[in-house]
Scaffold this motif. Structure first.
Motif, mmCIF file in Angstrom:
data_model
loop_
_atom_site.group_PDB
_atom_site.id
_atom_site.type_symbol
_atom_site.label_atom_id
_atom_site.label_comp_id
_atom_site.label_asym_id
_atom_site.label_seq_id
_atom_site.Cartn_x
_atom_site.Cartn_y
_atom_site.Cartn_z
ATOM 1 N N TRP A 113 -4.939 6.319 1.859
ATOM 2 C CA TRP A 113 -4.311 5.092 1.385
ATOM 3 C C TRP A 113 -4.606 4.873 -0.091
ATOM 4 C CZ3 TRP A 113 -2.579 0.682 4.621
ATOM 5 C CH2 TRP A 113 -2.404 1.046 5.965
ATOM 6 N N PRO B 76 -15.725 -4.399 6.366
ATOM 7 C CA PRO B 76 -14.617 -4.201 7.316
ATOM 8 C C PRO B 76 -15.036 -4.425 8.768
ATOM 9 C CG PRO B 76 -14.691 -2.428 5.706
ATOM 10 C CD PRO B 76 -15.958 -3.193 5.558
ATOM 11 N N TYR C 45 -3.520 -1.979 12.480
ATOM 12 C CA TYR C 45 -4.911 -2.188 12.104
ATOM 13 C C TYR C 45 -5.093 -3.108 10.915
ATOM 14 C CZ TYR C 45 -3.155 2.458 10.752
ATOM 15 O OH TYR C 45 -2.358 3.512 10.404
ATOM 16 N N LEU C 46 -4.010 -3.428 10.181
ATOM 17 C CA LEU C 46 -4.143 -4.401 9.102
ATOM 18 C C LEU C 46 -4.457 -5.789 9.637
ATOM 19 C CD1 LEU C 46 -1.218 -3.420 6.686
ATOM 20 C CD2 LEU C 46 -3.661 -2.950 6.417
ATOM 21 N N PRO D 254 -9.063 -0.983 13.502
ATOM 22 C CA PRO D 254 -9.136 -0.980 12.039
ATOM 23 C C PRO D 254 -9.943 0.163 11.450
ATOM 24 C CG PRO D 254 -10.619 -2.620 12.943
ATOM 25 C CD PRO D 254 -9.798 -2.108 14.093
ATOM 26 N N LEU E 134 -8.440 2.606 8.982
ATOM 27 C CA LEU E 134 -8.380 2.362 7.548
ATOM 28 C C LEU E 134 -9.417 3.235 6.845
ATOM 29 C CD1 LEU E 134 -8.094 -1.516 7.703
ATOM 30 C CD2 LEU E 134 -6.286 0.077 7.020
ATOM 31 N N TRP F 70 -11.179 3.069 4.223
ATOM 32 C CA TRP F 70 -12.361 2.467 3.621
ATOM 33 C C TRP F 70 -13.283 1.832 4.658
ATOM 34 C CZ3 TRP F 70 -7.333 0.630 2.826
ATOM 35 C CH2 TRP F 70 -7.013 -0.570 3.452
ATOM 36 N N TYR G 250 0.854 -1.184 0.000
ATOM 37 C CA TYR G 250 0.000 0.000 0.000
ATOM 38 C C TYR G 250 0.895 1.241 0.000
ATOM 39 C CZ TYR G 250 -4.112 -2.702 1.639
ATOM 40 O OH TYR G 250 -5.156 -3.580 1.773
ATOM 41 N N LYS H 191 0.725 5.029 1.494
ATOM 42 C CA LYS H 191 -0.016 5.743 2.536
ATOM 43 C C LYS H 191 0.558 7.151 2.642
ATOM 44 C CE LYS H 191 -1.023 5.432 7.536
ATOM 45 N NZ LYS H 191 -0.325 6.661 7.942
#
Length: 736
Positions: free
Chosen positions: A113, A362, A309-310, A349, A352, A354, A100, A102
């Motif tokens: 992101w 998510p 958070y991934l 998370p 993130l 999205w 990714y 960022k």
């Protein structure tokens, strides 16, 4: 882009090379804030990645959830729109590698992101064995000698070993991918047990299996019991490793954390050290020490990824589960007084970008990760409380209401509460009252816990950290109000919630910032008295190393120093002169941990660095050996803040500063971003005119006495860069 390597004499050959253009971003992705990966160009051992950013800055690459690397950026117009590039060394990578880009949103200072790019790297030399325990089954009860059977996928295995409850590794026998070691339950007694296997190949790669949990003899699983967690405190790794490795550090902890408190101890690896694996005896000693003082200790874990958070995403879920298993296996290897009482989970998370727009996937993925972690706790039979940290808005935000899960649709907060033993609400506001205050923001979670009969299951967390550049510092943290004001607001919280059976207490974020939080800023400030300290710290265990990044940044790292109490910080000294002696004029910065990034430097310049550890009593340790490094070149001209003054008038603070060309002293029109400090926290963006002058005003100052300063965060101008290391008057403040 598929990236394939084939073996050749002396190294690796990239078979597929060239420029690959990725699919265009979704419509509107470039406006107004975005970062994209546009292309990748392959060369032997390296993939050159490139992309764009709009309304953003500070581009980094997130590589396979394992590391975060800075990209090189080009923004000559200083309008937060430009291009970036990065060379990814793939010689130690194998398989699918997710990348990714960022960046930081120039207005909100939160992250933006890119869409992910997956590189398929076929690199046999970097391939590690795949190892798994295939018998006995998870949850089996073993009463007689039983083979532990291990499957290994690798053509050149040198050794396979197994261990039980963190004990000594025992070599397994076998061949052709099938191995076995015998487990005799009578040697361990009636206990729950963890079974682990690891394999080593001819190239030195070591892989470890997921854990199997079994019951030996007449062992029974235990269920967790709720306990009060008032004055819980998050202690992250920079301080946690001091507490584990240096016994004197514990005397400092006792000055702010009293008997009956709860410690949320960060247990991630840090500076190449893993407290759970290679400092296990010292970790046991620390946990037992805390228990003797009536404290509870929860291990704080994240997603096993960087950024953390991934770990909520399906691709990385096994890493979050492994983090859980690390703590469970530590507990099973330790005596009752050495064991953690709970696991505090800090994955978050919703950071993130999205998370809201892709609802409900998510949210469901996060719940699945939490459920998978809890399942490992249950399988192990360990009575650890499981408690995620959650934001204050999880029960009311549009992104988190109406989430279908487990056959019911309800707010995400309720799903989390249903499966967890407790939640720690990050209720980060600096007032107790009002609709956006601490009390109102936690009331819904407490009411739900009461309705489902979950006692001592809601911890209300507040912030003391100098959050500097994220969010709105003037309303999130008690940093500017001070400890007295915080306690007055917390008294209201206790009054509002003390009758609730679900209220487990107040948590503070975090240890280091709370220690440095005075009663009030200004002439009347007071901090807790440090414990007695008999002498200076030792020198750093290893001398500093330095690496230049482009033209203005140097990254340093160094070994840990010891002290009979606590090393408060490491002074980093810089000079353009070799053989210099550290002094006030050479101080480049103070670091709490074992790394420091020195920024705002001049291009093509050789800098010399030395490190001096300083303990909490102010004693200075020996100066380290020097290290030298030379910065890169640039066509940009350096600008600096020539002068800065902070004044007080009509209940607010005003900063006035001037931006000039570093070489000529001529004024420069620029954009200045920064925030007021100490008794204020407002973040501002102002323009310096053609005369170089910029002025900004703080929020209304609420305290009767105090101190206020200003910190520049970013300074941009076309064809220029900010050489902040050469600013003047950076410590300008005003008191009343």
């Amino acid at each position: 882009m598929p990236v394939r390597f084939s073996r050749i004499a002396g190294g690796l050959l990239l078979v597929l090379a060239g420029v690959v253009t990725l699919p265009p971003p979704a419509a509107g992705a470039d406006e107004p804030f975005s970062v994209t990966i546009d292309s990748s160009e392959a060369a032997p051992g390296v993939v050159r990645l490139a992309g764009r950013f709009t309304g953003a800055y500070d581009v980094t690459l997130v590589i396979d959830g394992e590391r975060i690397e800075r990209a090189r950026t080009r923004d000559p117009d200083a309008d937060d729109t430009g291009t970036w590039s990065y060379e990814l060394d793939t010689r130690d990578l194998h398989g699918d590698v997710e990348v990714y880009a960022k960046a930081t949103n120039a207005q909100t200072r939160y992250g933006v992101w890119s869409q992910p790019l997956t590189l398929r790297v076929d690199n046999p030399r970097a391939r590690a064995p795949q190892v798994a325990i295939i018998a006995p089954a998870d949850g089996a009860r073993l009463t007689k000698p039983t083979p532990i059977r291990v499957d290994v996928q690798d053509q050149d295995v040198r050794m396979v070993r197994v261990r039980v409850n963190g004990g000594p590794w025992t070599r397994a026998t076998g061949t052709a991918g099938r191995y076995m070691a015998l487990l005799d339950p009578s040697r361990h007694g009636d206990v729950a047990a963890s079974l682990e296997a690891e394999a080593v190949d001819a190239r030195g790669h070591v892989s470890r299996s997921a854990t199997r949990y079994v019951l030996l003899g007449a062992a029974k699983k235990e269920r967790p019991e709720p306990h009060r967690q008032d004055r819980a405190m998050w202690i992250w790794e920079k301080a946690a490793y001091n507490l584990v490795l240096e016994q004197g550090s514990r005397r400092l902890l006792e000055t702010v954390l009293k008997p009956g408190s709860t410690i949320y101890l960060g247990v991630d690896t840090y500076a190449g050290r893993d407290m759970i694996e290679d400092a296990r005896p010292r970790l046991r000693d620390f946990v037992a020490w805390a228990h003797r003082r009536g404290m509870r200790v929860h291990a704080t874990v994240a997603g096993g990824t960087r950024p953390p958070y991934l770990g909520a995403l399906p691709r990385y879920r096994d890493r979050a589960v492994r983090e859980m298993e690390r703590v469970l296996n530590y507990n099973l290897s330790s005596t009752p007084e050495q064991r953690f009482d709970g696991i505090n989970v800090d994955i978050e998370p919703y950071i993130l970008p999205w998370f809201g727009g892709a609802k409900p996937e998510p949210q469901i993925q996060w719940l699945d990760t939490l459920r998978a972690m809890i399942a490992r706790r249950d399988a192990s039979g360990q009575p650890l409380l499981f408690g995620p940290a959650v934001p204050r808005w999880l029960d009311v935000s549009a992104c988190c209401t109406g989430i279908p899960y487990g056959g019911v649709t309800r707010p995400l907060s309720e799903h989390v509460q249903d499966m967890s033993d407790y939640i720690a609400i990050m209720d980060y506001r600096d007032t107790a009252d009002g609709g956006a205050g601490i009390i109102a923001q936690a009331a819904g979670e407490l009411a739900y816990a009461e309705s489902v009969g979950k006692p001592l299951s809601v911890v209300v967390g507040v912030e003391t950290l100098d959050i500097a550049t994220s969010g709105d510092p003037s309303s999130i943290t008690f940093r500017e109000e001070g400890r007295d004001a915080m306690e007055a607001e917390l008294a209201k919280v206790y009054a509002a919630f003390s009758a609730s059976p679900a209220f487990a207490g107040v948590a503070l974020h975090h240890y280091d910032s709370y220690r440095e939080l005075p009663t009030i800023w200004g002439p009347s400030a007071h901090l807790p008295d440090p414990p007695a300290d008999s002498g200076p710290p030792t020198g750093v265990a290893s001398p500093p190393t330095a690496t230049a990044f482009e033209h203005a940044t140097v990254d340093l790292s160094y070994g840990r120093a010891g002290d009979d109490t606590e090393v408060a910080c490491y002074e980093v000294h810089r000079s353009a002169q070799a053989g210099f002696t550290p002094g006030p004029d050479t101080l480049a910065g103070r670091a709490r941990g074992l790394t420091h990034t020195d920024t705002g430097l001049l291009p093509g310049t050789t800098y010399h660095y030395r490190v001096v550890p300083v303990d909490v009593a102010g004693h200075r340790g020996p100066t380290s050996a020097p290290v030298a490094v030379t910065t890169g070149a640039t066509g940009l001209r350096p600008v600096v803040v020539e002068s800065m003054a902070v004044t007080l008038e009509n209940g607010v603070a005003q900063v006035r500063l001037r931006v000039v060309d570093k070489a000529t002293g001529e004024p420069v029109a620029a954009t200045v971003r920064g925030r007021f400090t100490f008794s204020a926290g407002r973040y501002v963006t102002v323009a310096a005119g053609a005369d170089g002058w910029a002025t900004a005003t703080s929020e209304t100052l609420k305290q009767a006495t105090g101190e206020v300063g200003f910190a520049v965060h970013r300074l941009t101008a076309p064809d220029r860069y900010w050489a902040g290391a050469y600013d003047r008057d950076r410590d300008a403040t005003a008191s009343w």
